[in-house]
Motif scaffolding. Sequence first.
Motif, PDB file in Angstrom:
ATOM      1  N   ASN A  87       0.811  -1.222   0.000  1.00 28.09           N
ATOM      2  CA  ASN A  87       0.000   0.000   0.000  1.00 28.09           C
ATOM      3  C   ASN A  87       0.845   1.274   0.000  1.00 28.09           C
ATOM      4  OD1 ASN A  87      -2.232   1.613  -0.092  1.00 28.09           O
ATOM      5  ND2 ASN A  87      -2.967   1.158   1.977  1.00 28.09           N
ATOM      6  N   SER A  88       1.756   1.332  -0.938  1.00 33.02           N
ATOM      7  CA  SER A  88       2.646   2.494  -1.020  1.00 33.02           C
ATOM      8  C   SER A  88       1.904   3.762  -1.419  1.00 33.02           C
ATOM      9  CB  SER A  88       3.768   2.209  -2.026  1.00 33.02           C
ATOM     10  OG  SER A  88       3.202   1.900  -3.282  1.00 33.02           O
ATOM     11  N   GLU A  89       0.685   3.602  -1.978  1.00 25.75           N
ATOM     12  CA  GLU A  89      -0.103   4.790  -2.356  1.00 25.75           C
ATOM     13  C   GLU A  89      -0.987   5.259  -1.199  1.00 25.75           C
ATOM     14  OE1 GLU A  89       0.148   6.491  -5.049  1.00 25.75           O
ATOM     15  OE2 GLU A  89       1.284   5.164  -6.374  1.00 25.75           O
ATOM     16  N   GLY A  90      -1.008   4.504  -0.131  1.00 22.50           N
ATOM     17  CA  GLY A  90      -1.818   4.892   1.031  1.00 22.50           C
ATOM     18  C   GLY A  90      -3.307   4.865   0.753  1.00 22.50           C
ATOM     19  N   ALA A  91      -3.762   3.939  -0.100  1.00 21.47           N
ATOM     20  CA  ALA A  91      -5.183   3.857  -0.432  1.00 21.47           C
ATOM     21  C   ALA A  91      -6.017   3.444   0.778  1.00 21.47           C
ATOM     22  CB  ALA A  91      -5.370   2.833  -1.553  1.00 21.47           C
ATOM     23  N   ASP A  92      -7.158   4.078   0.931  1.00 23.37           N
ATOM     24  CA  ASP A  92      -8.110   3.770   2.016  1.00 23.37           C
ATOM     25  C   ASP A  92      -7.514   3.923   3.412  1.00 23.37           C
ATOM     26  OD1 ASP A  92      -9.889   3.038  -0.019  1.00 23.37           O
ATOM     27  OD2 ASP A  92      -9.156   0.951  -0.006  1.00 23.37           O
ATOM     28  N   VAL A  93      -6.477   4.721   3.544  1.00 21.36           N
ATOM     29  CA  VAL A  93      -5.858   4.890   4.855  1.00 21.36           C
ATOM     30  C   VAL A  93      -6.354   6.202   5.453  1.00 21.36           C
ATOM     31  CG1 VAL A  93      -3.671   5.440   5.976  1.00 21.36           C
ATOM     32  CG2 VAL A  93      -3.783   3.531   4.379  1.00 21.36           C
ATOM     33  N   ASP A 126      -5.297   7.449   8.592  1.00 20.74           N
ATOM     34  CA  ASP A 126      -4.158   8.100   9.234  1.00 20.74           C
ATOM     35  C   ASP A 126      -2.932   7.997   8.310  1.00 20.74           C
ATOM     36  OD1 ASP A 126      -2.158   8.986  10.898  1.00 20.74           O
ATOM     37  OD2 ASP A 126      -2.123   7.175  12.144  1.00 20.74           O
ATOM     38  N   ARG A 127      -2.888   8.896   7.327  1.00 15.88           N
ATOM     39  CA  ARG A 127      -1.804   8.808   6.333  1.00 15.88           C
ATOM     40  C   ARG A 127      -0.432   9.034   6.964  1.00 15.88           C
ATOM     41  NH1 ARG A 127      -3.373   8.531   1.067  1.00 15.88           N
ATOM     42  NH2 ARG A 127      -1.429   9.329   0.228  1.00 15.88           N
ATOM     43  N   GLU A 128      -0.391   9.989   7.905  1.00 18.72           N
ATOM     44  CA  GLU A 128       0.895  10.267   8.554  1.00 18.72           C
ATOM     45  C   GLU A 128       1.427   9.029   9.260  1.00 18.72           C
ATOM     46  OE1 GLU A 128       1.603  13.606  11.465  1.00 18.72           O
ATOM     47  OE2 GLU A 128       0.708  14.678   9.757  1.00 18.72           O
ATOM     48  N   GLY A 129       0.511   8.352   9.967  1.00 23.31           N
ATOM     49  CA  GLY A 129       0.890   7.138  10.704  1.00 23.31           C
ATOM     50  C   GLY A 129       1.302   6.026   9.740  1.00 23.31           C
TER      51      GLY A 129
END
Length: 199
Positions: free
Chosen positions: A170-176, A178-181
């Motif tokens: 999930n390097s694109e941060g999909a559906d996350v 808490d992106r910072e975390g």
Amino acid sequence: MSRNAMVVHPHHRDNSLTAYLARVAEKRLLSEGYEVDFLDLAAEGFDPAMTEADQPDWGNRDKRYSDTVMAHQERLLAVDKVVVVFPVYWFSMPALLKGWIDRVWNYGFSYGRSVPRLGNLSVLFVALAGAQEDVGTDVDFIRSSLDLGVRRGIGEFNGLKETVLHLVANSEGADVEDREGHYARIEEGVTEAVADFAR
Ligand SMILES: Cc1cc2nc3c(=O)[nH]c(=O)nc-3n(C[C@H](O)[C@H](O)[C@H](O)COP(=O)(O)O)c2cc1C
């Protein structure tokens, strides 16, 4: 004794996650006491396309390859650890990195000798995949694909001392939410993988 490492960064964008994590790897290696040769393939203008000069001659393992390739081979011989950070493209690696392997990791240099010339080299591949761990089975398939194509196909084939894979999902941060975390955990994971590898 000085310890020498190389970080390979095969991304075309300097503000990519790949570039950022390549710098994280470099920082960690420096703090472990390594001298680091940071190889930014795009910035150095490396051409991944195979050329006649760098095509293996199966009858001559001592073939003199192009000056560019010979210079890259010298750089590899000067280090005992390499960290390659790359985005997963089509379950594999981007063309720029693939072409560096095709041209530089050549017959008579890294393979084709009774004693592997890179037999003291350890390589850590940090692969960033857009696929999400908890969605379908893509991450498992990517892991299998890299295990075969990278660990077996490159590491074992060239007789490396050690080949380690660290897969970031999930390097694109999909559906996350808490992106910072999410990105802090990715950075922490890469730092730990490099620290383990550097010991
Ligand atoms: C041409 C291309 C092919 C890709 N193939 C895959 C793939 O097979 N599996 C996957 O999980 N992600 C794939 N991705 C997503 C990338 O792995 C993801 O965008 C990258 O890790 C993000 O890092 P970056 O910001 O440093 O580029 C692909 C992206 C591109 C552009």
